[in-house]
Design a protein around this motif. Structure first.
Motif, mmCIF file in Angstrom:
data_model
loop_
_atom_site.group_PDB
_atom_site.id
_atom_site.type_symbol
_atom_site.label_atom_id
_atom_site.label_comp_id
_atom_site.label_asym_id
_atom_site.label_seq_id
_atom_site.Cartn_x
_atom_site.Cartn_y
_atom_site.Cartn_z
ATOM 1 N N SER A 109 0.980 -1.079 -0.102
ATOM 2 C CA SER A 109 -0.168 -0.055 0.037
ATOM 3 C C SER A 109 1.035 1.199 -0.136
ATOM 4 C CB SER A 109 -0.973 0.109 1.324
ATOM 5 O OG SER A 109 -0.232 0.260 2.424
ATOM 6 N N ALA A 110 2.032 1.292 0.564
ATOM 7 C CA ALA A 110 3.099 2.374 0.546
ATOM 8 C C ALA A 110 4.065 2.338 -0.669
ATOM 9 C CB ALA A 110 3.735 2.478 1.805
ATOM 10 N N HIS A 111 3.961 1.339 -1.380
ATOM 11 C CA HIS A 111 4.768 1.113 -2.759
ATOM 12 C C HIS A 111 6.314 1.245 -2.429
ATOM 13 C CE1 HIS A 111 1.545 0.919 -5.606
ATOM 14 N NE2 HIS A 111 0.963 1.866 -4.757
ATOM 15 N N VAL A 112 6.608 0.622 -1.158
ATOM 16 C CA VAL A 112 7.770 0.399 -0.707
ATOM 17 C C VAL A 112 8.958 -0.054 -1.570
ATOM 18 C CG1 VAL A 112 9.353 -0.348 1.120
ATOM 19 C CG2 VAL A 112 7.079 0.705 1.661
ATOM 20 N N PHE A 113 8.647 -0.919 -2.315
ATOM 21 C CA PHE A 113 9.484 -1.628 -3.394
ATOM 22 C C PHE A 113 9.516 -0.990 -4.717
ATOM 23 C CE2 PHE A 113 8.595 -4.829 0.086
ATOM 24 C CZ PHE A 113 10.023 -5.213 0.250
ATOM 25 N N SER A 114 8.688 0.087 -5.082
ATOM 26 C CA SER A 114 8.532 0.767 -6.199
ATOM 27 C C SER A 114 10.059 1.145 -6.741
ATOM 28 C CB SER A 114 7.482 1.946 -6.133
ATOM 29 O OG SER A 114 7.519 2.220 -7.385
ATOM 30 N N PRO A 115 10.641 1.898 -5.843
ATOM 31 C CA PRO A 115 11.998 2.282 -6.489
ATOM 32 C C PRO A 115 12.932 1.110 -6.825
ATOM 33 C CG PRO A 115 11.507 3.383 -4.303
ATOM 34 C CD PRO A 115 10.471 2.552 -4.557
ATOM 35 N N ARG A 116 12.898 0.131 -6.155
ATOM 36 C CA ARG A 116 13.740 -0.958 -6.391
ATOM 37 C C ARG A 116 13.300 -1.744 -7.757
ATOM 38 N NH1 ARG A 116 14.771 -5.792 -2.228
ATOM 39 N NH2 ARG A 116 14.801 -3.665 -0.827
ATOM 40 N N VAL A 117 11.947 -1.827 -8.010
ATOM 41 C CA VAL A 117 11.275 -2.098 -9.177
ATOM 42 C C VAL A 117 11.905 -1.423 -10.027
ATOM 43 C CG1 VAL A 117 9.361 -2.766 -10.597
ATOM 44 C CG2 VAL A 117 9.400 -3.446 -8.007
ATOM 45 N N GLU A 118 11.807 -0.147 -10.210
ATOM 46 C CA GLU A 118 12.098 0.736 -11.261
ATOM 47 C C GLU A 118 13.511 0.657 -11.519
ATOM 48 O OE1 GLU A 118 12.191 3.754 -14.166
ATOM 49 O OE2 GLU A 118 10.411 2.369 -13.300
ATOM 50 N N MET A 119 14.456 0.463 -10.654
ATOM 51 C CA MET A 119 15.719 0.378 -10.677
ATOM 52 C C MET A 119 16.192 -0.825 -11.588
ATOM 53 S SD MET A 119 18.897 -0.793 -8.047
ATOM 54 C CE MET A 119 18.133 -2.373 -8.015
ATOM 55 N N TRP A 120 15.343 -2.045 -11.406
ATOM 56 C CA TRP A 120 15.660 -3.138 -12.033
ATOM 57 C C TRP A 120 15.229 -2.929 -13.666
ATOM 58 C CZ3 TRP A 120 19.143 -6.002 -10.654
ATOM 59 C CH2 TRP A 120 19.331 -6.486 -9.271
#
Length: 130
Positions: A109-120
């Protein structure tokens, strides 16, 4: 002359006085504490990342990536976020404890992993361009 009884009475009086002062100081400090809510809003420079991919990042940290990938049955393209979230939760429910499943929901819900997904995604795009 002071007797043992008068000394004990004087000591208990001093102790009672100090206890009263301590309780008043604690009550005053507690009365001054007020909850402070903090709202933070961040805007990223990339498009929204898929919930299933963010969940996969979480599961990778848990050492359960491949088991999660095998269990995940994604809804068809164009499905709502709720449908995707339900599919993610169904796949994760058999792999995580109830507490870890609640943690996954909160992190998604906080999209905590969004930056890591974008990095990949960016690393993959860079490698593909070579």
């Amino acid at each position: 002359f002071l007797t043992a009884a008068s000394t004990a009475a004087a000591m208990s009086g001093v102790a009672l006085f100090l206890l009263t002062i301590g309780l008043r100081a604690t009550a005053a400090a507690t009365a001054e504490l007020k909850p402070k809510n903090i709202d933070i809003s961040l805007t990223a420079r990339w498009a929204e990342t898929p919930l299933a991919v963010e969940a996969a990042e979480f599961m990778a940290e848990e050492g359960l990536f491949w088991r999660f990938a095998e269990a995940l049955v994604e809804p068809p393209l164009g499905s709502s976020d709720r449908d995707v979230l339900a599919a993610v939760e169904d796949a994760a429910a058999g792999l995580l404890s109830p507490l870890r499943l609640r943690l996954l929901r909160m992190l998604l819900s906080a999209h905590v992993f969004s930056p890591r997904v974008e990095m990949w995604r960016q690393i993959g795009a860079t490698d593909a361009a070579r």
